[in-house]
Design an enzyme around this catalytic site. Structure first.
Site, PDB file in Angstrom:
ATOM      1  N   ARG A  33      12.999 -45.291  20.974  1.00 31.35           N
ATOM      2  CA  ARG A  33      12.449 -46.660  20.979  1.00 31.35           C
ATOM      3  C   ARG A  33      13.373 -47.614  20.220  1.00 31.35           C
ATOM      4  O   ARG A  33      13.605 -48.742  20.625  1.00 31.35           O
ATOM      5  CB  ARG A  33      11.053 -46.690  20.331  1.00 31.35           C
ATOM      6  CG  ARG A  33      10.075 -45.699  20.912  1.00 31.35           C
ATOM      7  CD  ARG A  33       9.059 -46.314  21.871  1.00 31.35           C
ATOM      8  NE  ARG A  33       8.619 -45.340  22.856  1.00 31.35           N
ATOM      9  CZ  ARG A  33       7.615 -44.482  22.703  1.00 31.35           C
ATOM     10  NH1 ARG A  33       6.882 -44.520  21.614  1.00 31.35           N
ATOM     11  NH2 ARG A  33       7.315 -43.620  23.646  1.00 31.35           N
ATOM     12  N   GLU A 177      -6.823 -34.857  22.517  1.00 30.37           N
ATOM     13  CA  GLU A 177      -6.115 -35.753  23.436  1.00 30.37           C
ATOM     14  C   GLU A 177      -5.549 -34.997  24.648  1.00 30.37           C
ATOM     15  O   GLU A 177      -4.423 -34.487  24.589  1.00 30.37           O
ATOM     16  CB  GLU A 177      -4.975 -36.482  22.707  1.00 30.37           C
ATOM     17  CG  GLU A 177      -4.192 -37.418  23.636  1.00 30.37           C
ATOM     18  CD  GLU A 177      -3.053 -38.178  22.937  1.00 30.37           C
ATOM     19  OE1 GLU A 177      -2.787 -37.926  21.751  1.00 30.37           O
ATOM     20  OE2 GLU A 177      -2.441 -39.027  23.590  1.00 30.37           O
ATOM     21  N   LYS A 219      -9.622 -38.564  22.984  1.00 35.55           N
ATOM     22  CA  LYS A 219      -8.587 -39.568  23.288  1.00 35.55           C
ATOM     23  C   LYS A 219      -8.047 -39.283  24.683  1.00 35.55           C
ATOM     24  O   LYS A 219      -7.081 -38.527  24.852  1.00 35.55           O
ATOM     25  CB  LYS A 219      -7.478 -39.497  22.225  1.00 35.55           C
ATOM     26  CG  LYS A 219      -6.288 -40.408  22.517  1.00 35.55           C
ATOM     27  CD  LYS A 219      -5.413 -40.604  21.295  1.00 35.55           C
ATOM     28  CE  LYS A 219      -4.121 -41.329  21.648  1.00 35.55           C
ATOM     29  NZ  LYS A 219      -3.395 -41.826  20.483  1.00 35.55           N
ATOM     30  N   SER A 261      -2.651 -45.451  25.551  1.00 38.79           N
ATOM     31  CA  SER A 261      -2.184 -46.478  26.499  1.00 38.79           C
ATOM     32  C   SER A 261      -1.239 -45.896  27.550  1.00 38.79           C
ATOM     33  O   SER A 261      -1.158 -46.430  28.664  1.00 38.79           O
ATOM     34  CB  SER A 261      -1.550 -47.666  25.770  1.00 38.79           C
ATOM     35  OG  SER A 261      -0.408 -47.290  25.033  1.00 38.79           O
ATOM     36  N   GLY A 262      -0.522 -44.840  27.222  1.00 38.34           N
ATOM     37  CA  GLY A 262       0.176 -44.037  28.227  1.00 38.34           C
ATOM     38  C   GLY A 262       1.310 -44.692  28.997  1.00 38.34           C
ATOM     39  O   GLY A 262       1.726 -44.167  30.010  1.00 38.34           O
ATOM     40  N   GLY A 263       1.776 -45.851  28.543  1.00 36.55           N
ATOM     41  CA  GLY A 263       2.862 -46.517  29.266  1.00 36.55           C
ATOM     42  C   GLY A 263       2.406 -47.783  29.982  1.00 36.55           C
ATOM     43  O   GLY A 263       3.213 -48.464  30.631  1.00 36.55           O
ATOM     44  N   ARG A 292       2.307 -47.352  22.126  1.00 38.72           N
ATOM     45  CA  ARG A 292       3.182 -48.397  22.677  1.00 38.72           C
ATOM     46  C   ARG A 292       2.480 -49.734  22.878  1.00 38.72           C
ATOM     47  O   ARG A 292       3.036 -50.795  22.600  1.00 38.72           O
ATOM     48  CB  ARG A 292       3.781 -47.909  23.999  1.00 38.72           C
ATOM     49  CG  ARG A 292       4.879 -46.906  23.805  1.00 38.72           C
ATOM     50  CD  ARG A 292       5.138 -46.100  25.051  1.00 38.72           C
ATOM     51  NE  ARG A 292       4.109 -45.092  25.296  1.00 38.72           N
ATOM     52  CZ  ARG A 292       4.102 -44.265  26.325  1.00 38.72           C
ATOM     53  NH1 ARG A 292       5.058 -44.333  27.229  1.00 38.72           N
ATOM     54  NH2 ARG A 292       3.153 -43.367  26.462  1.00 38.72           N
TER      55      ARG A 292
HETATM   56  P1  13P Z   1       0.548 -44.421  23.789  1.00 32.79           P
HETATM   57  O1  13P Z   1      -0.614 -45.345  23.563  1.00 32.79           O
HETATM   58  O2  13P Z   1       1.882 -45.069  23.683  1.00 32.79           O
HETATM   59  O3  13P Z   1       0.363 -43.584  25.031  1.00 32.79           O
HETATM   60  O4  13P Z   1       0.543 -43.398  22.575  1.00 32.79           O
HETATM   61  C1  13P Z   1      -0.646 -42.850  22.186  1.00 32.79           C
HETATM   62  C2  13P Z   1      -0.429 -41.516  21.638  1.00 32.79           C
HETATM   63  O5  13P Z   1      -0.829 -41.218  20.543  1.00 32.79           O
HETATM   64  C3  13P Z   1       0.273 -40.536  22.466  1.00 32.79           C
HETATM   65  O6  13P Z   1       0.070 -39.260  21.939  1.00 32.79           O
END
Ligand code: 13P
Length: 339
Positions: A33, A177, A219, A261-263, A292
């Site tokens: 990043r 998650e 999550k 948020s996953g991208g 992110r």
């Molecule tokens: P993102 O919201 O960027 O997907 O990250 C969340 C997270 O903790 C991924 O393990």
């Protein structure tokens, strides 16, 4: 296990329209990043970046917990206050990522299995001593030709459940998650199928492993079209399908569901959460645990420069505020303009 204490922490984390800041990027991920915008990744730049986020004035109104990485939970503010202590003073619960990342799954190498169970009991004790009160473990499920396999879903669900049971034994709230990736050309219908199958088997395994649902947080991914799918489901469609899947698969004893948020872009992730909550009150709190989508705009402004710190903090404050509004369905596009 002190169940009352676990429940107290869990409720604190999901109360008052607050959510989690996922700032637990591994050294390799944060380096990627940073590199993308020309910041050199050193222990000090990583520390300074996390300090910028954690010391944003007033952000505790919107952020109830912060997920850290092993290096981060051992770091301090420039004034010498350990990050976990700083957060605790503000009413932000310190959390820790405890998985050790993913590897190809033996026998099905296009899929991934999350590692990190060996020695986990001892590591959890240490993290609790460092101030952590919750933990995170991420399983990754990929959609593609002939995948996910039942084998992959089962292996990952079992690891998540073993992790969650160990967390509760150690007095830490487990964030469970299971992330179905948005990479690929699959439709939203396929995401419905795979996310449902994933959550079903995760809750089966949690039951077998005697995990107390009242003392954990889920999550999940939102149910969305694959990134390369030609037909992209709109915001309301995503909200309806996400809620439909959760209602089918997540027991109501779970106090909170905090999405990754996953991208998704920052604004889209906020709009989706808002649309989900605008569908009315549900048996669980529905909030955010974004990496992110909370950080990217602030990182872009910060760029490793102390002189940009205040501006970056105000961007992070704004995103946190918008996502907090999305927890009650009261976010509007107007809020973005106002900023
Ligand atoms: P993102 O919201 O960027 O997907 O990250 C969340 C997270 O903790 C991924 O393990």
């Amino acid at each position: 296990m002190n169940l009352q204490e676990l429940e107290r922490i869990t409720h604190w984390m999901v109360a008052d329209s607050r959510g989690l800041l996922a700032a637990d990027e591994s050294t390799g991920t944060i380096e990627k990043r940073f590199k993308a915008i020309g910041i050199v990744s050193t222990e000090e730049t990583r520390r300074a970046y996390r300090e910028m986020l954690f010391t944003t004035p007033g952000v505790e109104k919107f952020i109830s917990g912060a997920i850290m990485y092993d290096e981060t939970i051992r770091q301090k503010t420039h004034a010498g206050v350990p990050f976990a202590e700083w957060q605790t003073r503000l009413g932000i619960v310190p959390g820790i990522k405890v998985d050790k990342g993913t590897k190809p799954l033996a026998g099905s190498p296009a899929e991934k299995i999350t590692e990190g169970l060996d020695g986990l009991r001892e590591r959890l004790q240490e993290y609790r001593g460092l101030g952590a009160r919750f933990a995170k473990w991420r399983a990754v499920i990929t959609i593609g030709e002939g995948i996910p396999t039942q084998y992959c879903l089962h292996a990952n669900a079992q690891a998540l459940a073993r992790y969650a049971a160990l967390c509760q034994e150690a007095g830490l709230v487990p964030i469970v998650e299971p992330e179905v990736l948005m990479d690929g050309a699959h439709t939203i219908e396929r995401c419905v199928e795979v996310t449902s199958a994933t959550l079903k088997i995760v809750f089966d395994e949690l039951y077998i492993h005697r995990v107390v649902l009242e003392g954990m947080i889920l999550k999940p991914n939102m149910v969305i079209s694959g990134m390369q799918c030609p037909q992209q489901a709109g915001v309301d469609w995503v909200a309806r399908e996400t809620l439909r899947v959760l209602k089918r698969c997540v027991p109501t004893a779970v106090p909170g569901i905090m999405f990754l948020s996953g991208g998704q872009s920052a604004e889209v992730a906020t709009a989706h959460l808002n649309a989900i909550n605008a569908l009315g009150s549900q048996p669980w709190k529905l909030s955010f645990s974004y990496g992110r989508a909370l950080q990217a705009p602030a990182l872009e402004v910060w760029r490793g420069q102390e002189t940009n710190k205040a501006a970056a903090q105000s961007v992070f404050f704004h995103r946190s505020k918008c996502n907090s509004a999305a927890c009650t369905g009261s976010y509007t596009a107007q809020m973005e303009k106002a900023a």
